[in-house]
Design an enzyme around this catalytic site. Structure first.
Site: not given
Length: 271
Positions: A69, A262, A139, A168, A94
């Site tokens: 990611d 992103c 998140r 997000h 992550r």
């Protein structure tokens, strides 16, 4: 209306050398659905070359094996006035990205530190002309908003996301210019929707289809708006406001829950 002007931007990107979907931490990720690293790389390269062609500066961070990611570089930090607040990720998969981003900034002389609260970088922190819009709900933690306000010395407007497909803020809202945005109202709580309506009464509103193809996960330089080519109404809405939409195919990288925005972290040097 005065003709819009593109302003040179500075971005950080990460080549998807190790891109795959081997776990699921958002509704878009399905490890049983095949992914193509080659196709993801080609889509990423198209985006990279487009930004360079628009005369923006693009730097690269070295991808790390085992961190698929990391291509979603926007999540790695928020950078305002030359100061980088590096992410503290919610999911274990992550967590190891943060040291890589912290090292990158420090090696290049940026003022940088890692956030103390769960904070997923530009995924949840978007800068407008005079305020930082900050997402929470899935998140980043609400207390990360206070931390960002103190670190950057800017007011932060907290917004709560309620649809886990838009986990997000940058999947449900895009900053187009200093105080112009586009967003999908249904992604936000009633209270947050009211805040957005009050502060941005002339915002472009995205319908369910364009939101679902990640049309709002867009990159704008004040004139050009790079967004998913699958968006249907947003390009016309943008042209009506004097913007120049540019469609890109990011469908392979969308399998990991990301699009054009992103994949681009903006590096704001300040004055």
């Amino acid at each position: 209306m005065d003709k819009r002007q593109a302003r040179p931007r500075h971005y950080l990107m990460c080549e998807p050398t190790f891109f795959e979907v081997s776990y699921s931490i958002n509704p878009w990720m399905n490890p049983s659905c095949p992914t193509s690293t080659e196709r993801g790389l080609a889509q990423w390269m198209t985006l990279h070359d487009l930004l360079v062609g628009l005369e923006h500066a693009v730097e690269l961070i070295e991808p790390v094996a085992g961190l698929p990611d990391m291509v979603y570089s926007a999540n790695g930090a928020t950078v305002v006035d030359g100061r980088a607040l590096v992410a503290r990720f919610r999911h274990e998969e992550r967590v190891k990205e943060s040291p890589a981003y912290l090292d990158w900034f420090r090696a290049r002389g940026w003022e940088a530190r890692q956030a103390e609260s769960i904070n997923e970088g530009e995924g949840d922190f978007l800068c407008t002309g005079d305020v930082v819009l900050a997402g929470t709900g899935f998140r980043s933690e609400p207390k990360a908003h206070d931390e960002a306000a103190e670190y950057f010395g800017k007011p932060v407007l907290g917004l709560t996301l309620i649809d886990d497909r838009y986990y997000h803020l940058d999947t449900a809202l895009a900053v187009l210019d200093d105080n112009e945005i586009m967003y999908h109202p249904e992604a936000f709580s009633p209270e947050s929707r009211m805040l957005l309506e009050e502060r941005f009464p002339d915002a472009i509103l995205a319908d369910a289809h364009d939101a679902a193809v990640f049309g709002l996960n867009a990159v704008s330089d004040g004139l050009h708006v790079i967004l998913a080519q699958q968006a249907e109404r947003l390009p016309c809405q943008l042209r009506e406001r004097g913007f120049e939409p540019i469609g890109v195919d990011m469908t392979e990288l969308l399998k990991g829950g990301g699009g054009a925005k992103c994949c681009t972290m903006e590096l704001r040097e300040g004055d």
